[in-house]
Design an enzyme around this catalytic site. Structure first.
Site, PDB file in Angstrom:
ATOM      1  N   GLY A 133       7.466  -6.407   0.855  1.00  0.00           N
ATOM      2  CA  GLY A 133       7.556  -7.327  -0.278  1.00  0.00           C
ATOM      3  C   GLY A 133       8.903  -8.015  -0.404  1.00  0.00           C
ATOM      4  O   GLY A 133       9.212  -8.605  -1.432  1.00  0.00           O
ATOM      5  N   GLU A 154       5.627   1.192   8.221  1.00  0.00           N
ATOM      6  CA  GLU A 154       6.051   0.244   7.191  1.00  0.00           C
ATOM      7  C   GLU A 154       7.477   0.568   6.759  1.00  0.00           C
ATOM      8  O   GLU A 154       7.688   1.425   5.889  1.00  0.00           O
ATOM      9  CB  GLU A 154       5.124   0.331   5.967  1.00  0.00           C
ATOM     10  CG  GLU A 154       3.696  -0.078   6.250  1.00  0.00           C
ATOM     11  CD  GLU A 154       3.004  -0.613   4.992  1.00  0.00           C
ATOM     12  OE1 GLU A 154       2.351  -1.648   5.103  1.00  0.00           O
ATOM     13  OE2 GLU A 154       3.137  -0.016   3.914  1.00  0.00           O
ATOM     14  N   SER A 162       6.048  -7.562   5.053  1.00  0.00           N
ATOM     15  CA  SER A 162       6.237  -9.007   5.089  1.00  0.00           C
ATOM     16  C   SER A 162       5.590  -9.687   6.298  1.00  0.00           C
ATOM     17  O   SER A 162       6.130 -10.646   6.845  1.00  0.00           O
ATOM     18  CB  SER A 162       7.734  -9.353   4.997  1.00  0.00           C
ATOM     19  OG  SER A 162       8.260  -8.858   3.775  1.00  0.00           O
ATOM     20  N   GLU A 168       5.001   3.284  -1.546  1.00  0.00           N
ATOM     21  CA  GLU A 168       4.979   3.179  -3.019  1.00  0.00           C
ATOM     22  C   GLU A 168       4.419   4.451  -3.643  1.00  0.00           C
ATOM     23  O   GLU A 168       4.850   4.882  -4.715  1.00  0.00           O
ATOM     24  CB  GLU A 168       4.178   1.927  -3.432  1.00  0.00           C
ATOM     25  CG  GLU A 168       4.967   0.666  -3.145  1.00  0.00           C
ATOM     26  CD  GLU A 168       4.139  -0.557  -2.788  1.00  0.00           C
ATOM     27  OE1 GLU A 168       2.935  -0.594  -3.104  1.00  0.00           O
ATOM     28  OE2 GLU A 168       4.709  -1.480  -2.172  1.00  0.00           O
ATOM     29  N   HIS A 183       1.397   5.741   1.521  1.00  0.00           N
ATOM     30  CA  HIS A 183       2.114   4.473   1.369  1.00  0.00           C
ATOM     31  C   HIS A 183       3.460   4.750   0.694  1.00  0.00           C
ATOM     32  O   HIS A 183       3.560   5.621  -0.178  1.00  0.00           O
ATOM     33  CB  HIS A 183       1.284   3.495   0.535  1.00  0.00           C
ATOM     34  CG  HIS A 183       1.842   2.107   0.586  1.00  0.00           C
ATOM     35  ND1 HIS A 183       2.917   1.720  -0.172  1.00  0.00           N
ATOM     36  CD2 HIS A 183       1.495   1.026   1.337  1.00  0.00           C
ATOM     37  CE1 HIS A 183       3.212   0.455   0.111  1.00  0.00           C
ATOM     38  NE2 HIS A 183       2.360   0.006   1.013  1.00  0.00           N
ATOM     39  N   ASN A 197      -3.893  -4.823   2.147  1.00  0.00           N
ATOM     40  CA  ASN A 197      -3.665  -3.900   1.034  1.00  0.00           C
ATOM     41  C   ASN A 197      -3.382  -4.756  -0.193  1.00  0.00           C
ATOM     42  O   ASN A 197      -2.288  -5.310  -0.341  1.00  0.00           O
ATOM     43  CB  ASN A 197      -2.464  -2.991   1.366  1.00  0.00           C
ATOM     44  CG  ASN A 197      -2.081  -2.111   0.191  1.00  0.00           C
ATOM     45  OD1 ASN A 197      -2.802  -2.035  -0.815  1.00  0.00           O
ATOM     46  ND2 ASN A 197      -0.945  -1.428   0.306  1.00  0.00           N
ATOM     47  N   TRP A 198      -4.392  -4.861  -1.058  1.00  0.00           N
ATOM     48  CA  TRP A 198      -4.266  -5.767  -2.211  1.00  0.00           C
ATOM     49  C   TRP A 198      -3.382  -5.188  -3.309  1.00  0.00           C
ATOM     50  O   TRP A 198      -3.071  -5.886  -4.279  1.00  0.00           O
ATOM     51  CB  TRP A 198      -5.654  -6.089  -2.783  1.00  0.00           C
ATOM     52  CG  TRP A 198      -6.526  -6.885  -1.855  1.00  0.00           C
ATOM     53  CD1 TRP A 198      -6.173  -7.411  -0.638  1.00  0.00           C
ATOM     54  CD2 TRP A 198      -7.897  -7.257  -2.061  1.00  0.00           C
ATOM     55  NE1 TRP A 198      -7.235  -8.083  -0.079  1.00  0.00           N
ATOM     56  CE2 TRP A 198      -8.304  -8.010  -0.931  1.00  0.00           C
ATOM     57  CE3 TRP A 198      -8.823  -7.030  -3.082  1.00  0.00           C
ATOM     58  CZ2 TRP A 198      -9.594  -8.526  -0.803  1.00  0.00           C
ATOM     59  CZ3 TRP A 198     -10.101  -7.552  -2.952  1.00  0.00           C
ATOM     60  CH2 TRP A 198     -10.482  -8.292  -1.831  1.00  0.00           C
ATOM     61  N   LYS A 199      -3.015  -3.928  -3.195  1.00  0.00           N
ATOM     62  CA  LYS A 199      -2.202  -3.258  -4.226  1.00  0.00           C
ATOM     63  C   LYS A 199      -2.828  -3.483  -5.607  1.00  0.00           C
ATOM     64  O   LYS A 199      -4.046  -3.590  -5.703  1.00  0.00           O
ATOM     65  CB  LYS A 199      -0.738  -3.715  -4.143  1.00  0.00           C
ATOM     66  CG  LYS A 199      -0.190  -3.516  -2.708  1.00  0.00           C
ATOM     67  CD  LYS A 199       1.295  -3.639  -2.582  1.00  0.00           C
ATOM     68  CE  LYS A 199       1.711  -3.444  -1.122  1.00  0.00           C
ATOM     69  NZ  LYS A 199       3.140  -3.520  -0.928  1.00  0.00           N
ATOM     70  N   GLY A 247       0.365  -6.820   2.857  1.00  0.00           N
ATOM     71  CA  GLY A 247       0.349  -6.804   1.398  1.00  0.00           C
ATOM     72  C   GLY A 247       0.156  -8.208   0.832  1.00  0.00           C
ATOM     73  O   GLY A 247      -0.950  -8.746   0.819  1.00  0.00           O
ATOM     74  N   GLY A 248       1.240  -8.821   0.390  1.00  0.00           N
ATOM     75  CA  GLY A 248       1.192 -10.109  -0.298  1.00  0.00           C
ATOM     76  C   GLY A 248       0.333 -11.168   0.382  1.00  0.00           C
ATOM     77  O   GLY A 248      -0.478 -11.844  -0.277  1.00  0.00           O
TER      78      GLY A 248
HETATM   79  P1  13P Z   1       4.025  -6.936   2.049  1.00  0.00           P
HETATM   80  O1  13P Z   1       3.174  -7.494   3.185  1.00  0.00           O
HETATM   81  O2  13P Z   1       3.793  -7.633   0.753  1.00  0.00           O
HETATM   82  O3  13P Z   1       5.448  -6.832   2.447  1.00  0.00           O
HETATM   83  O4  13P Z   1       3.513  -5.426   1.813  1.00  0.00           O
HETATM   84  C1  13P Z   1       3.389  -4.580   2.893  1.00  0.00           C
HETATM   85  C2  13P Z   1       2.665  -3.356   2.456  1.00  0.00           C
HETATM   86  O5  13P Z   1       3.189  -2.556   1.714  1.00  0.00           O
HETATM   87  C3  13P Z   1       1.292  -3.173   2.938  1.00  0.00           C
HETATM   88  O6  13P Z   1       0.824  -1.904   2.666  1.00  0.00           O
END
Ligand code: 13P
Length: 250
Positions: free
Chosen positions: A173, A167, A212, A97, A95, A9-11, A233-234
């Site tokens: 993050g 999640e 993470s 967010e 998600h 997930n590149w956000k 994510g990251g």
């Molecule tokens: P991180 O891997 O950066 O913690 O993000 C997780 C995430 O929200 C994937 O959708």
């Protein structure tokens, strides 16, 4: 036997040049059959470029959200049919967010889940508790509420063409990963909730862990019975890190 699925997930990150370089590196590193199933979810504006680059690879692509309406006067929104038209296989729904920053509630998440499936997309339904809820011992209840809201609206059969991602909000993050034991407990509960409605559906569904995940902890997480992959994510923005996670699930 459930195959491991790793989704990036590149956000809201990237640029045309950064995305082009990242996809080229992934294509080079991730082969058709040796690893986990792999997908990336770029921002909407990069999906076409990613689709063109990945068309002849084993890597799928998807989107990070969608609008639940079929079409119409919804300025700025993107429909499931548009995503399907770009060859998307997956779309992330619910998600944390989106839930917290854009006030998406359980019923809106369920509507998005159904809209995705109506256009042939596979929704990746995210569920998870925040830190306060975990500290108050409510993690399993919160996840169950988020899941049953979708089961109630979409029906259990719909989960034959869906993925669930656990999640925990406190792990996103933050560098704080749930321990394999903490994650496994919630994953087993998710499978149990689904199983109460239909055991066969529960048995086949891929339940991903997100929060993470990195090259150093993926293998340990994937070793747990009910963890069938990761939503990353990251670490999905770094080709070597993401490739290592995919290899851990291979
Ligand atoms: P991180 O891997 O950066 O913690 O993000 C997780 C995430 O929200 C994937 O959708």
């Amino acid at each position: 036997m459930r195959r491991c699925l790793v989704v990036g997930n590149w956000k809201m990150h990237g640029s045309v040049s950064a995305v082009t370089a990242l996809v080229a590196a992934l294509k080079n590193e991730i082969s058709f059959d040796s690893h986990a199933e792999v997908a990336v979810c770029p921002p909407f504006v990069f999906i076409s470029a990613v689709a063109a680059a990945l068309a002849d690879s084993g890597i799928a692509w998807g989107a990070q959200t969608l609008d639940e309406h079929e079409k119409g006067a919804f300025t700025g929104e993107i429909s499931a049919a548009m995503l399907a038209d770009l060859g998307c296989r997956y779309v992330i729904v619910g998600h944390s967010e989106r839930r917290s920053l854009y006030a998406e509630d359980d019923s809106r998440v369920a509507a998005k889940f159904m809209a995705a499936q109506a256009s042939g997309l596979i929704p990746i339904l995210c569920v998870g508790e925040n830190l306060q809820q975990r500290e108050e011992g409510q993690a399993l209840d919160i996840v169950q509420r988020q899941l049953t809201a979708v089961i109630a609206m979409a029906g259990i059969e719909a989960f034959n063409r869906a993925v669930v991602a656990y999640e925990p909000v406190w792990a996103i993050g933050t560098g704080k990963t749930a321990t394999p034991e903490q994650a496994q407990q919630v994953h087993a509960h998710i499978r149990q909730v689904l199983s109460c409605a239909d055991a066969a559906v529960a048995e086949q569904i891929q339940i991903l862990y997100g929060g993470s995940v990195n090259a150093g902890n993926a293998l340990e997480l994937f070793a747990s019975l009910d963890i069938d992959g990761a939503l990353v994510g990251g670490a999905s923005l770094k080709s070597d890190e993401f490739t290592a996670i995919c290899k851990a699930g291979g």
